[in-house]
Design a protein around this motif. Structure first.
Motif, short mmCIF file in Angstrom:
data_model
loop_
_atom_site.label_atom_id
_atom_site.label_comp_id
_atom_site.label_asym_id
_atom_site.label_seq_id
_atom_site.Cartn_x
_atom_site.Cartn_y
_atom_site.Cartn_z
N SER A 267 0.82 -1.21 0.00
CA SER A 267 0.00 0.00 0.00
C SER A 267 0.86 1.25 0.00
O SER A 267 0.52 2.25 -0.64
CB SER A 267 -0.93 -0.01 1.22
N LEU A 268 1.98 1.21 0.71
CA LEU A 268 2.89 2.35 0.72
C LEU A 268 3.44 2.64 -0.67
O LEU A 268 3.53 3.79 -1.11
CB LEU A 268 4.04 2.09 1.69
N LEU A 269 3.78 1.57 -1.40
CA LEU A 269 4.27 1.75 -2.76
C LEU A 269 3.22 2.40 -3.66
O LEU A 269 3.53 3.24 -4.50
CB LEU A 269 4.70 0.40 -3.34
N LEU B 270 -8.90 -3.60 -5.74
CA LEU B 270 -10.24 -3.37 -5.20
C LEU B 270 -10.67 -4.54 -4.32
O LEU B 270 -11.18 -4.35 -3.21
CB LEU B 270 -11.22 -3.17 -6.35
N LEU B 271 -10.46 -5.77 -4.80
CA LEU B 271 -10.80 -6.95 -4.01
C LEU B 271 -9.99 -7.02 -2.72
O LEU B 271 -10.51 -7.33 -1.65
CB LEU B 271 -10.59 -8.22 -4.84
N ALA B 272 -8.68 -6.71 -2.83
CA ALA B 272 -7.80 -6.81 -1.65
C ALA B 272 -8.14 -5.76 -0.61
O ALA B 272 -8.24 -6.06 0.59
CB ALA B 272 -6.35 -6.68 -2.09
N TRP B 273 -8.31 -4.52 -1.04
CA TRP B 273 -8.55 -3.44 -0.08
C TRP B 273 -9.94 -3.54 0.55
O TRP B 273 -10.13 -3.16 1.71
CB TRP B 273 -8.35 -2.09 -0.74
N THR B 274 -10.93 -4.01 -0.19
CA THR B 274 -12.25 -4.17 0.43
C THR B 274 -12.25 -5.32 1.43
O THR B 274 -12.99 -5.29 2.42
CB THR B 274 -13.33 -4.45 -0.63
N ALA B 275 -11.42 -6.33 1.21
CA ALA B 275 -11.37 -7.45 2.14
C ALA B 275 -10.56 -7.13 3.39
O ALA B 275 -10.89 -7.61 4.48
CB ALA B 275 -10.76 -8.68 1.45
N THR B 276 -9.53 -6.32 3.27
CA THR B 276 -8.62 -6.06 4.39
C THR B 276 -8.88 -4.73 5.08
O THR B 276 -8.33 -4.48 6.15
CB THR B 276 -7.17 -6.08 3.90
N GLY B 277 -9.67 -3.86 4.48
CA GLY B 277 -9.83 -2.51 5.01
C GLY B 277 -10.59 -2.46 6.32
O GLY B 277 -11.67 -3.04 6.46
N THR B 278 -10.01 -1.78 7.31
CA THR B 278 -10.67 -1.45 8.57
C THR B 278 -10.39 0.02 8.85
O THR B 278 -9.45 0.59 8.30
CB THR B 278 -10.11 -2.29 9.73
N PRO B 279 -11.19 0.65 9.72
CA PRO B 279 -10.91 2.07 10.02
C PRO B 279 -9.48 2.29 10.51
O PRO B 279 -8.84 3.27 10.13
CB PRO B 279 -11.95 2.39 11.10
N GLU B 280 -8.96 1.40 11.35
CA GLU B 280 -7.60 1.57 11.86
C GLU B 280 -6.57 1.45 10.74
O GLU B 280 -5.62 2.23 10.65
CB GLU B 280 -7.31 0.52 12.94
N ARG B 281 -6.78 0.45 9.87
CA ARG B 281 -5.81 0.26 8.78
C ARG B 281 -5.89 1.41 7.79
O ARG B 281 -4.88 1.86 7.26
CB ARG B 281 -6.11 -1.08 8.10
N TRP B 282 -7.11 1.93 7.55
CA TRP B 282 -7.23 3.04 6.62
C TRP B 282 -6.56 4.30 7.16
O TRP B 282 -6.02 5.10 6.40
CB TRP B 282 -8.72 3.31 6.34
N ARG B 283 -6.57 4.46 8.47
CA ARG B 283 -5.90 5.64 9.03
C ARG B 283 -4.40 5.57 8.79
O ARG B 283 -3.74 6.58 8.55
CB ARG B 283 -6.22 5.78 10.51
N VAL B 284 -3.84 4.36 8.86
CA VAL B 284 -2.42 4.19 8.53
C VAL B 284 -2.17 4.58 7.08
O VAL B 284 -1.22 5.29 6.75
CB VAL B 284 -1.96 2.74 8.77
N TRP B 285 -3.04 4.13 6.17
CA TRP B 285 -2.86 4.43 4.75
C TRP B 285 -3.05 5.93 4.49
O TRP B 285 -2.38 6.50 3.63
CB TRP B 285 -3.83 3.61 3.91
#
Length: 609
Positions: A12-14, A105-120
């Motif tokens: 995600s950083l890349l 799209l498939l990966a981020w919808t499956a792994t996305g949480t509010p905490e993880r999105w704040r990191v991104w």
């Protein structure tokens, strides 16, 4: 933190930070490879981390839902359009990137949480600040990443950022996404103002949208007296952007001879796209627009055409999707936007993050009407759209282990290939550098270095760039041959390179026209090949004029006169063609009309004697 979590954040950083930073160099617009490679590696790594985590139970395998499902269908259809499309070689990378976008799209919808999105989002924040800092470094003349390429267009260096529209477009998404995090921390207003200064320097539509969206979010975030001073400052900045933008656009128009800055030229691209959508309702596949648009040259303003430039894309995302994936693709795109806005609106009244996302996608939808998405905008758009995934129910089924293994191998292989793209592009640019040096100085050692670099590049660059390598080699051999009394060996090498280019892209008329010029010197006539090029691009006035030149050398005066006349019907104000047509008319006995055309040609171009 588990291994899959680390890999997910790294990928995600890349994508979040690496891609926009790759776009911030002065090479960004001319060279797609740095951002494309960064996106490829990051997207493959995110996909691998997702499958690994799903197989180990760290997060769900899939999170189906109405919004997510609709966008999955959209990108699947867009990718699949390559199967029946006409894009060929030029569509391979586009198809690959659409497939990667689907995986993201498939990966981020499956792994996305509010905490993880704040990191991104912090990744977006840091990347945006680095991009803005780099803009100021460029403005100060300390651009350590810049490369003054010999054929680099002035238009790409006027506004400090590599392509100001694309980077401002990235900032359109970044500003509202980051505001919910940035605003409570007062000390970040200082770098924030630096970003707005960078936006001023771009002077583009993207900058105006970024200022407007950020202003609205700022009012929504802190609607008190404290915000009024900041909001007023933002408004003044927006006014400055508009004022300076008019000046920058004027400079860009004067600096560019590519034609797509002119509105009439853009209208030609739109009308050609609509014509393609009528004749090919299911699309022509990624990359197919370029050659199909040749059938609609009657809409093109001849006075703005660069004779060696093909239409690239419609400069409109709706029409780009329509030409690639047809009317079903457009329907899925509009349905996805409508459903997304509806879902966001339900929550935007109570959640500031939802408000920021709603405004972001609204700004992007407005931008749909003016210019195509570049890769950074595409990725950020996907990220915004993937947010609803956290509200979808998780699936229980886990991916087979073989899928995880294969995805890991694909990631490793893709990383190697993508790094090879960068190296190949570097070799291509050095080939261009030594080509110019050699032709300027006349030193054969420089020419030999150019040939060597082109040879190395041919085996590494992206598939559609191989055509450019072959064309550059053909041009180099041809120019050197002419300087050496039309050396037959170099002439044969040039013909061989152009033949390879024609084989790589059999629908492109320009390698064939170049071959015709060489055959003309070799055999006395290249008429047959000129006619092949004209069958591909029948409304090209340059090709008709070249055919006339060929027929004139053969002594076919009547046929040459008809070819010149056809060229002038398409481009009446071309001085060189007008003069040669006048000469032929004089030789055919139409002295008065011929001399009148020759005088008119001298008036249009005093250099003609």
């Amino acid at each position: 933190m588990r291994t899959e979590e680390r890999l997910l954040h790294l990928g995600s950083l890349l994508v979040w930070a690496g891609v926009p930073l790759a776009c911030s160099t002065r090479l960004a617009d001319a060279v797609e490879v740095p951002k494309s490679s960064c996106f490829t590696i990051g997207a493959l790594l995110v996909s691998f981390a997702w499958l690994l985590g799903a197989s180990r139970g760290t997060w769900p395998w899939l999170r189906p839902g109405r919004v997510t499902g609709l966008w999955v269908a959209f990108y699947a259809w867009w990718t699949a359009s390559a199967l029946w499309g006409l894009g060929g070689l030029s569509g391979q990378i586009f198809t690959f990137e659409h497939a990667l976008s689907l995986m993201l799209l498939l990966a981020w919808t499956a792994t996305g949480t509010p905490e993880r999105w704040r990191v991104w989002w912090w990744m977006i924040l840091v990347a945006g600040l680095l991009v803005a800092l780099y803009a100021w470094i460029q403005r100060a003349g300390l651009d350590f990443m810049g490369w003054d390429h010999p054929e680099f267009s002035v238009i790409r260096t006027i506004s400090t950022l590599g392509n100001p529209n694309y980077l401002a477009f990235f900032l359109v998404a970044w500003l509202p996404l980051s505001l919910p995090l940035v605003l409570p921390r007062r000390w970040l207003w200082i770098p924030w103002l630096m970003v707005f200064g960078a936006l001023i320097q771009t002077g583009t539509r993207g900058a105006w949208l970024a200022c407007l969206v950020s202003l609205i979010v700022a009012f929504a975030r802190r609607p008190g007296k404290a915000i009024l001073a900041v909001a007023a400052s933002m408004l003044l900045v927006a006014v400055a952007v508009v004022a300076l933008g008019a000046q920058v656009l004027s400079e860009r128009t004067q600096a560019s001879n590519m034609g797509d800055e002119n509105m009439t030229a853009r209208i030609f691209l739109w009308r050609a796209a609509l014509g393609i959508m009528v004749t090919h309702p299911f699309g022509v596949g990624p990359g197919g627009y370029t050659m199909e648009a040749l059938h609609y040259r009657q809409y093109e303003p001849m006075e703005k055409r660069d004779q060696g430039r093909l239409p690239e894309h419609p400069h409109n995302q709706l029409l780009s999707v329509g030409t690639d994936a047809g009317w079903p693709g457009v329907a899925l795109l509009l349905a996805g936007l409508a459903l997304y806005v509806r879902e966001r609106w339900k929550r935007a009244r109570t959640d500031l993050t939802e408000l920021a996302l709603l405004l972001t996608v609204t700004a992007m939808a407005v931008h749909l009407l003016t210019i195509s998405f570049a890769l950074p905008g595409e990725v950020l758009w996907l990220a915004a759209l993937s947010w609803p995934g956290q509200f979808d129910p998780p699936a229980s089924r886990r991916p087979p282990s073989i899928m995880v293994l294969l995805s890991g191998l694909v990631w490793l292989g893709g990383t190697v290939v993508a790094l090879g793209w960068v190296e190949g592009e570097r070799d291509l640019w050095w080939g261009d550098e030594y080509r110019l040096r050699g032709l300027t100085s006349g030193q054969m050692v420089e020419i030999e270095r150019a040939v060597g670099y082109y040879g190395q590049a041919a085996g590494l660059v992206q598939p559609q760039r191989r055509l450019l390598v072959a064309t550059q080699l053909g041009s180099l051999y041809n120019e050197v041959a002419l300087r050496l009394n039309d050396d037959p060996n170099l002439r044969a090498a040039s013909l061989s390179a152009y033949t390879l280019a024609a084989r790589l892209d059999p629908r492109n008329p320009y390698p064939v026209a170049n071959m015709a010029g060489i055959v003309q010197r070799q055999k006395g006539s290249g008429e047959e090949l000129f006619r092949v090029a004209l069958r591909m691009d029948p409304r090209n006035p340059g090709f008709w004029a070249l055919l006339g030149d060929d027929q004139l050398k053969q002594g076919k005066l009547a046929e040459a006169e008809q070819s010149y006349r056809r060229s002038l019907e398409l481009y009446p104000a071309h001085a060189g063609t007008l003069y040669r047509h006048g000469e032929v008319l004089v030789r055919l006995g139409q002295t008065q009309e011929g001399r009148r055309q020759m005088d008119e040609a001298r008036r249009l171009d005093p250099r003609i004697h």
